[in-house]
Design a protein around this motif. Structure first.
Motif, short mmCIF file in Angstrom:
data_model
loop_
_atom_site.label_atom_id
_atom_site.label_comp_id
_atom_site.label_asym_id
_atom_site.label_seq_id
_atom_site.Cartn_x
_atom_site.Cartn_y
_atom_site.Cartn_z
N ALA A 1 38.13 29.99 41.25
CA ALA A 1 38.36 30.58 39.93
C ALA A 1 37.34 31.68 39.66
O ALA A 1 37.69 32.75 39.13
CB ALA A 1 38.28 29.51 38.85
N VAL A 2 36.09 31.44 40.03
CA VAL A 2 35.05 32.45 39.83
C VAL A 2 35.36 33.69 40.67
O VAL A 2 35.29 34.83 40.17
CB VAL A 2 33.66 31.89 40.20
N ARG A 3 35.71 33.48 41.94
CA ARG A 3 36.03 34.62 42.80
C ARG A 3 37.24 35.38 42.28
O ARG A 3 37.28 36.62 42.31
CB ARG A 3 36.28 34.13 44.24
N LEU A 4 38.24 34.64 41.81
CA LEU A 4 39.46 35.27 41.31
C LEU A 4 39.18 36.12 40.08
O LEU A 4 39.65 37.27 39.99
CB LEU A 4 40.49 34.19 40.96
N VAL A 5 38.42 35.58 39.13
CA VAL A 5 38.12 36.33 37.91
C VAL A 5 37.35 37.60 38.24
O VAL A 5 37.64 38.68 37.70
CB VAL A 5 37.34 35.46 36.91
N LYS A 6 36.39 37.50 39.13
CA LYS A 6 35.63 38.69 39.52
C LYS A 6 36.54 39.72 40.19
O LYS A 6 36.41 40.93 39.96
CB LYS A 6 34.49 38.31 40.46
N LYS A 7 37.49 39.24 40.96
CA LYS A 7 38.40 40.14 41.66
C LYS A 7 39.31 40.87 40.68
O LYS A 7 39.45 42.10 40.75
CB LYS A 7 39.24 39.36 42.67
N ILE A 8 39.93 40.13 39.76
CA ILE A 8 40.90 40.78 38.86
C ILE A 8 40.21 41.65 37.81
O ILE A 8 40.85 42.55 37.24
CB ILE A 8 41.82 39.75 38.18
N LEU A 9 38.91 41.40 37.58
CA LEU A 9 38.16 42.26 36.66
C LEU A 9 37.40 43.35 37.40
O LEU A 9 36.65 44.11 36.80
CB LEU A 9 37.18 41.42 35.82
N ASP A 10 37.60 43.37 38.72
CA ASP A 10 36.97 44.38 39.58
C ASP A 10 35.45 44.35 39.46
O ASP A 10 34.79 45.37 39.29
CB ASP A 10 37.49 45.78 39.22
N ILE A 11 34.91 43.12 39.54
CA ILE A 11 33.46 42.93 39.51
C ILE A 11 33.00 42.63 40.93
O ILE A 11 33.47 41.67 41.55
CB ILE A 11 33.07 41.76 38.58
N SER A 12 32.11 43.43 41.44
CA SER A 12 31.67 43.26 42.82
C SER A 12 30.79 42.03 42.95
O SER A 12 30.02 41.69 42.05
CB SER A 12 30.88 44.49 43.29
N GLU A 13 30.93 41.33 44.08
CA GLU A 13 30.09 40.17 44.37
C GLU A 13 28.70 40.64 44.72
O GLU A 13 28.51 41.65 45.38
CB GLU A 13 30.67 39.39 45.56
#
Length: 217
Positions: free
Chosen positions: A204-216
């Motif tokens: 869920a954390v990875r998904l939210v960062k992905k759809i909000l275009d937040i880099s890891e």
């Protein structure tokens, strides 16, 4: 697997609430990362869930393990995580809740905690959340993502209804929507027009960062 993770797993699988609490308290006193403790609890709960699905555990054991985990998260981990989370700027605002007709709280709470520790502001709407409540929250708050959990197949349609309501209110384009829960699949997420699906808190954390275009980082 670390020694702490092993102890947490053993405590949950043997339904030893006191050992789980003591292990958590001792680990925090030693300065161990609370997010890693949360991840260990999440992994152990998944194994508890697997045992329930296979018939090795009964409902009472599933609920007992879940309640013990919830107590540790809310009373011991969240206060520490809150201090960590308040040190930096929020990455976004997540409105999360279990849909109407469903009162399962544990999985949703773990996802909310993981998102919080990742740097997001969390609006936890609780359980049995109506379509109207989701809509009201999006209208009144600066929400970036709506996260809906459904643990019962009979409540899955509420995820679809919420997305349709967001469209009717011209709010769908203003927020991202993710869904999760035991009966939820990627195919279902696509069918109802969600932006993504996650079957555990880390995803869920990875998904939210992905759809909000937040880099890891």
């Amino acid at each position: 697997m670390s020694e702490t993770a092993r102890e947490i797993k053993e405590a949950l699988l043997t339904l030893d609430r006191e050992k789980l609490i003591q292990t958590t308290k001792t680990s925090l006193d030693k300065g161990e990362n609370p997010q890693e403790l949360l991840s260990a609890i999440t992994a152990a709960l998944r194994e508890v869930g697997d045992k329930f699905e296979s018939g090795e555990f009964f409902l009472v054991e599933l609920v007992s393990a879940g309640e013990a985990a919830k107590t540790v998260i809310s009373e011991y981990l969240k206060p520490v995580l809150k201090k960590i989370g308040s040190e930096g700027k929020h990455l976004g605002v997540i409105a999360i809740g279990t849909v109407a007709g469903d009162i399962h709280d544990i999985g949703k709470s773990i996802v909310a905690s993981m998102l919080f520790t990742a740097g997001f502001e969390i609006l936890d709407l609780g359980v049995d959340v109506t379509v109207e409540k989701f809509i009201e929250t999006v209208k009144n708050g600066n929400v970036d993502v709506v996260a809906m959990s459904a643990l019962l197949s009979t409540t899955l349609p509420m995820q679809r209804e919420t997305i349709e309501a967001l469209k009717k209110k011209d709010l769908r384009d203003k927020v991202k929507v993710i869904v999760g829960g035991s009966p939820v699949t990627e195919e279902w997420a696509k069918e109802i027009g969600a932006d993504g699906f996650a079957d555990n808190a880390s995803e869920a954390v990875r998904l939210v960062k992905k759809i909000l275009d937040i880099s890891e980082r």
